[in-house]
Design a protein around this motif. Structure first.
Motif, PDB file in Angstrom:
ATOM      1  N   ALA A  44      -4.782  -5.872   4.313  1.00 38.22           N
ATOM      2  CA  ALA A  44      -3.968  -6.841   3.742  1.00 38.22           C
ATOM      3  C   ALA A  44      -2.867  -7.355   4.453  1.00 38.22           C
ATOM      4  O   ALA A  44      -2.565  -6.594   5.715  1.00 38.22           O
ATOM      5  N   GLU A 103       0.729  -1.151   0.018  1.00 32.67           N
ATOM      6  CA  GLU A 103       0.141   0.004  -0.047  1.00 32.67           C
ATOM      7  C   GLU A 103       0.753   1.180  -0.134  1.00 32.67           C
ATOM      8  O   GLU A 103       0.447   2.292  -0.359  1.00 32.67           O
ATOM      9  N   SER A 127     -10.460  -5.679  -0.641  1.00 26.55           N
ATOM     10  CA  SER A 127     -11.162  -4.237  -0.292  1.00 26.55           C
ATOM     11  C   SER A 127     -12.546  -4.154  -0.559  1.00 26.55           C
ATOM     12  O   SER A 127     -13.305  -4.955  -1.340  1.00 26.55           O
ATOM     13  N   SER A 155       0.532 -10.008   4.729  1.00 30.88           N
ATOM     14  CA  SER A 155       1.554 -10.745   3.828  1.00 30.88           C
ATOM     15  C   SER A 155       2.668 -11.250   4.585  1.00 30.88           C
ATOM     16  O   SER A 155       3.019 -10.601   5.628  1.00 30.88           O
ATOM     17  N   LYS A 172      -5.305 -10.019   0.226  1.00 25.94           N
ATOM     18  CA  LYS A 172      -5.760  -8.545   0.069  1.00 25.94           C
ATOM     19  C   LYS A 172      -7.155  -8.384  -0.059  1.00 25.94           C
ATOM     20  O   LYS A 172      -7.647  -9.077  -1.042  1.00 25.94           O
TER      21      LYS A 172
END
Length: 366
Positions: free
Chosen positions: A261, A142, A254, A263, A252
């Motif tokens: 998100a 991001e 939205s 990871s 992720k």
């Protein structure tokens, strides 16, 4: 099969993913498009005022630097011949931070220089491009268009490299990508191996193998993307063998302007900063990155936190970033960030860096 979607691979896809909005602004400028042949150019320019205060060294430093992504210009080619589309991309990435060290010499590196062959079978890429291991981890960050954690004095910042994921070092490769199979995509490539053992008799009997599986879907306006990527390599020098393995992963989602998100990665025999030549051990490294953002109107706010624990280089790091992005228009963005970065010696527990950074910047794309 038309190759225009593929022509915007690399930086363009990365930026579009990072914004999670209509980054059509980043579409290349078409210079020629006739009789199945096209040529286009895209560019990315940025600069930040950076003020950093390091408690360990008791120093404050003010600089004018570029952000996590270097300034870049890329050239894209495409030609339809029968059932195939032949394409190619060359991109040139340059620092703006070597002015005082080399007043008339700017460092330029070529991170992408490849050709593609597209058809109903998918795509084959030959040449130099970013690796597949940790690729989506970084491209879906991001704060990709921001600043993030400190980096090399004369180069880019590190964003969340070494605080959540390693860098997918651009490498010579032959890579296959499947067609989109209902949101599922598979990529596998043979890459030039890193020299992880040193000496006159070092051997790499097989190439480095990297792969990535991604899946995207939309469930009642909830857009989801998940991925798993990895690498394997074995190198020998006499009685010494180094097996390097790594797995990256993430999810992720939205909805209605909100993005969440998560990871991470785990590896053995890999430098958690970037993959390059140099002797390593088979020690471990792992890390994770958690992010949330909210977009409203022309604005987006981001909260990011990442850690890496690297036995292989005896280092522990963490970085927290609060970012604000404002689209002045579709090609011009303003960025404000505050980052808190810390690293320490894993064995002794001694903190070696403890810095707070304010970065105010502007980004222009075409």
């Amino acid at each position: 099969m038309n190759n225009k979607n593929f022509r915007k691979s690399g930086m363009a896809i990365a930026l579009a993913s990072a914004m999670c909005t209509s980054m059509g602004a980043n579409a290349a400028v078409e210079l020629y498009d006739k009789d199945g042949t096209s040529f286009s150019v895209d560019g990315y320019f940025n600069a930040f005022y950076v003020n950093r205060d390091d408690d360990v060294s008791d120093t404050r430093d003010s600089r004018i630097k570029m952000g996590f992504l270097p300034n870049t210009i890329g050239f894209n080619f495409s030609k339809e011949i029968g059932d195939l589309t032949l394409g190619g991309r060359s991109s040139f990435w340059t620092t703006i931070n070597d002015s005082l060290d080399s007043p008339t010499d700017t460092a330029i590196d070529v991170r992408q220089f490849y050709a593609t062959v597209d058809g109903s079978f998918g795509q084959v890429l030959i040449g130099k491009d970013f690796g597949l291991y940790a690729r989506s981890n970084i491209f879906l960050d991001e704060i990709l268009m921001g600043f993030g954690s400190p980096g090399a004095a004369g180069g880019v910042s590190f964003g969340n490299i070494r605080t959540g994921y390693p860098y997918p070092t651009p490498s010579a490769q032959i890579t296959y990508r499947s067609p989109d199979m209902g949101g599922l995509k598979i990529a596998v490539g043979a890459l030039d191996p890193a020299d992880t053992v040193t000496g006159a008799n070092d051997e790499n009997t097989t190439p480095r193998i990297e792969s990535e599986i991604t899946y995207s879907t939309n469930l009642n306006n909830l857009a989801l993307t998940g991925w798993v990527n990895g690498r394997y390599q074995s190198a020998e020098n006499g009685a010494t063998t180094i097996d390097s393995t790594g797995v990256g992963y993430g999810l992720k989602g939205s909805v209605a302007g909100f993005v969440l998100a998560a990871s991470g990665f785990t590896s053995k025999g890999n430098n958690p900063v970037l993959i390059s030549n140099g002797a390593v051990t088979e020690d471990d490294a792992d890390g994770y990155l958690l992010q949330g953002s909210y977009a409203f109107g022309a604005n987006r706010v981001v909260l990011s936190y990442g850690e890496t624990d690297a036995e292989i280089i005896d280092l522990e790091t963490e970085n927290t970033t609060i970012g604000f992005f404002h689209d002045v228009n579709s090609n011009f963005k303003l960025v404000a960030e505050y980052s808190m970065y810390e690293d320490k010696n894993r064995t002794t527990g001694v903190t070696t860096t403890d810095s707070d950074t304010v970065a105010l910047g502007a980004v222009v794309t075409f």
